[in-house]
Design a protein around this motif. Structure first.
Motif, short mmCIF file in Angstrom:
data_model
loop_
_atom_site.label_atom_id
_atom_site.label_comp_id
_atom_site.label_asym_id
_atom_site.label_seq_id
_atom_site.Cartn_x
_atom_site.Cartn_y
_atom_site.Cartn_z
N ASP A 162 -28.43 21.50 28.64
CA ASP A 162 -29.34 22.65 28.63
C ASP A 162 -30.44 22.42 27.60
O ASP A 162 -30.89 23.36 26.94
N THR A 163 -30.87 21.15 27.47
CA THR A 163 -31.89 20.82 26.47
C THR A 163 -32.94 19.89 27.06
O THR A 163 -32.70 19.18 28.03
N LEU A 164 -34.11 19.90 26.43
CA LEU A 164 -35.16 18.93 26.69
C LEU A 164 -35.62 18.40 25.34
O LEU A 164 -35.94 19.17 24.44
N SER A 165 -35.62 17.07 25.19
CA SER A 165 -35.97 16.45 23.91
C SER A 165 -37.10 15.46 24.08
O SER A 165 -37.28 14.85 25.14
N THR A 166 -37.88 15.30 23.00
CA THR A 166 -38.87 14.23 22.91
C THR A 166 -38.48 13.34 21.73
O THR A 166 -38.05 13.84 20.68
N VAL A 167 -38.63 12.02 21.90
CA VAL A 167 -38.23 11.06 20.86
C VAL A 167 -39.31 10.00 20.74
O VAL A 167 -39.82 9.49 21.75
N ALA A 168 -39.66 9.65 19.50
CA ALA A 168 -40.61 8.56 19.25
C ALA A 168 -40.08 7.68 18.13
O ALA A 168 -39.48 8.17 17.16
N ILE A 169 -40.29 6.37 18.26
CA ILE A 169 -39.79 5.39 17.29
C ILE A 169 -40.86 4.33 17.05
O ILE A 169 -41.49 3.86 18.00
N ASP A 170 -41.04 3.95 15.79
CA ASP A 170 -41.96 2.83 15.52
C ASP A 170 -41.30 1.69 14.75
O ASP A 170 -41.97 0.75 14.33
N GLY A 171 -39.98 1.74 14.59
CA GLY A 171 -39.26 0.68 13.89
C GLY A 171 -38.96 1.00 12.45
O GLY A 171 -38.03 0.45 11.85
N ILE A 172 -39.74 1.90 11.85
CA ILE A 172 -39.52 2.32 10.47
C ILE A 172 -39.07 3.77 10.41
O ILE A 172 -38.42 4.20 9.47
N ARG A 173 -39.39 4.50 11.43
CA ARG A 173 -39.01 5.92 11.47
C ARG A 173 -38.75 6.36 12.90
O ARG A 173 -39.18 5.72 13.86
N LEU A 174 -38.06 7.46 13.00
CA LEU A 174 -37.72 8.08 14.28
C LEU A 174 -37.98 9.57 14.16
O LEU A 174 -37.70 10.18 13.13
N ALA A 175 -38.51 10.15 15.23
CA ALA A 175 -38.70 11.60 15.28
C ALA A 175 -38.14 12.12 16.60
O ALA A 175 -38.39 11.55 17.66
N LYS A 176 -37.38 13.20 16.51
CA LYS A 176 -36.81 13.82 17.71
C LYS A 176 -36.97 15.32 17.60
O LYS A 176 -36.70 15.92 16.56
N ASN A 177 -37.42 15.92 18.69
CA ASN A 177 -37.56 17.38 18.74
C ASN A 177 -36.87 17.88 20.00
O ASN A 177 -36.99 17.27 21.06
N THR A 178 -36.17 19.00 19.88
CA THR A 178 -35.35 19.50 20.99
C THR A 178 -35.57 20.99 21.19
O THR A 178 -35.64 21.75 20.22
N ILE A 179 -35.71 21.40 22.45
CA ILE A 179 -35.70 22.83 22.77
C ILE A 179 -34.59 23.08 23.78
O ILE A 179 -34.21 22.18 24.54
N HIS A 180 -34.07 24.29 23.77
CA HIS A 180 -32.99 24.65 24.68
C HIS A 180 -33.59 25.29 25.94
O HIS A 180 -34.20 26.35 25.88
N MET A 181 -33.44 24.59 27.05
CA MET A 181 -33.91 25.09 28.34
C MET A 181 -33.27 24.25 29.43
O MET A 181 -32.83 23.13 29.20
N GLU A 182 -33.22 24.79 30.62
CA GLU A 182 -32.70 24.04 31.77
C GLU A 182 -33.86 23.41 32.52
O GLU A 182 -34.89 24.04 32.75
N VAL A 183 -33.68 22.15 32.90
CA VAL A 183 -34.70 21.45 33.69
C VAL A 183 -34.02 20.87 34.93
O VAL A 183 -32.83 20.56 34.91
N PRO A 184 -34.77 20.74 36.03
CA PRO A 184 -34.16 20.22 37.26
C PRO A 184 -33.92 18.72 37.17
O PRO A 184 -34.78 17.95 36.76
N GLY A 185 -32.73 18.31 37.54
CA GLY A 185 -32.41 16.88 37.56
C GLY A 185 -32.26 16.29 36.18
O GLY A 185 -32.35 16.97 35.16
#
Length: 364
Positions: A162-185
């Motif tokens: 029940d989540t949708l997340s975005t993730v970005a990585i550059d080798g030195i750091r990582l960022a992840k953000n998550t919201i609670h929602m339903e998405v199809p598939g």
């Protein structure tokens, strides 16, 4: 073709699509903005990766279409007085733009050669523009900037139960953000961060909705008057879960604004040094931050709540500051294992985000 529209409305449309114009080679149809006067007045552009289309208000007297080099069109319209602008086809292959006493005739390219805007594919879902913009803003700064690892120049979208997340990585750091929602598939797609940054800039009212869908090779984003298409990046994104430490030896709870202001202060000298280094000494109930350069030394001490062992560790100051500038919560947890292992930054409550920053290996 002939139509009349307000200069500011026209310039807004031009500035919306111009980021998707192709700039590597001149005399290409893709360096143009494609203007269609039909049932509505539409502007679109395509740079082979991203396409943007927007509708603006205009009084259409004769339908038709044209392609005009984007940079020239933008500069001409921006120099016109604030009034009504008239577009009119002029034989054999020109367009006359007039505004009050000003007039310019521009050579056009063959609009029939301009690529058709891609149709939306895949199951779509809707969320607020404010939520979507925050997901981009809170992760895009961690995307890789080089050209040798193209898959990491993107932002990973992935869905959970029940989540949708975005993730970005550059080798030195990582960022992840998550919201609670339903998405199809099930979603696992890598979208170019550069394209998403432009999308974020186009977001308007926070409460207005945005429609998103993922096809096999592309992401489609639809707002009230603007559509964006961008190709997905090929490749396998890092299985980042393996680098997130589930345990810690030292955990610090700190006020977000307090550590942000402290980092900004010591960074004044840190950024004068090539390594942009800031050292953190975590005590029983405080963190001492210090930096050095040929111009002098800076030190600041802030109160914190500490669980576990004392620790000395160093970071590139910018990488820490980038995190605290986007965190909106009042306080955060910083979790450490030792001076050479990444710091994990989590919200004091909930799971809305997670950041990882790799420390700098320095001599004591």
């Amino acid at each position: 073709m002939k139509f009349v529209c307000n200069k500011q409305e026209l310039l807004k449309g031009i500035n919306t699509v111009i980021k998707a114009t192709y700039t590597k080679f001149q005399k290409s149809i893709l360096e143009c903005i494609h203007i269609v006067a039909g049932s509505t007045l539409t502007l679109d552009a395509f740079d082979t990766v991203t396409a943007i289309r927007t509708n603006i208000y205009g009084d259409i007297e004769e339908p038709g279409q044209t392609c005009i080099p984007a940079r020239i069109l933008q500069e001409i319209v921006s120099k016109f007085p604030d009034s009504e602008v008239t577009f009119e086809s002029q034989e054999p292959s020109g367009v006359r733009l007039s505004c009050r006493s000003s007039a310019v005739v521009l050579q056009e390219m063959d609009a029939s050669e301009f690529p058709a805007f891609p149709e939306m594919e895949g199951d779509s879902f809707t969320l607020k523009q404010g939520d979507f913009k925050r997901m981009i803003d809170k992760t895009a700064f961690s995307a890789y900037m080089g050209e040798d690892k193209p898959v990491f120049t993107g932002i990973l979208f992935e869905s959970g139960e029940d989540t949708l997340s975005t993730v970005a990585i550059d080798g030195i750091r990582l960022a992840k953000n998550t919201i609670h929602m339903e998405v199809p598939g099930a979603i696992r797609a890598i979208v170019p961060a550069k394209s998403l940054k432009e999308v974020a800039r186009l977001m308007g009212d926070e409460e207005e909705s945005v429609q998103v869908s993922f096809g096999e090779t592309a992401c489609y984003i639809r707002m009230e008057n603007t559509d964006i298409y961008t190709r997905l990046l090929d490749g396998e994104f890092m299985k980042y879960e393996s680098i997130i430490h589930k345990t810690y030896k030292t955990r610090v709870k700190v006020e977000t604004k307090l550590i942000e202001k402290s980092l900004e202060m010591v960074s004044v000298l840190a950024k004068e040094d090539s390594s942009n280094l800031v050292r953190l000494e975590i005590g029983q109930n405080s963190i001492e931050l210090c930096s050095n350069s040929e111009y002098g030394a800076a030190k600041d001490v802030i109160p914190v709540l500490v669980e576990g062992e004392v620790l000395k560790i160093a970071f590139n100051a910018k990488y820490l500051l980038d995190v605290f500038k986007v965190v909106e919560e009042e306080s955060v947890f910083l979790e450490f294992n030792d001076s050479l292992k990444p710091c994990v930054i989590r919200p004091a409550e909930g799971d809305a985000y997670l950041y990882i920053v790799v420390p700098v290996n320095v001599r004591s």
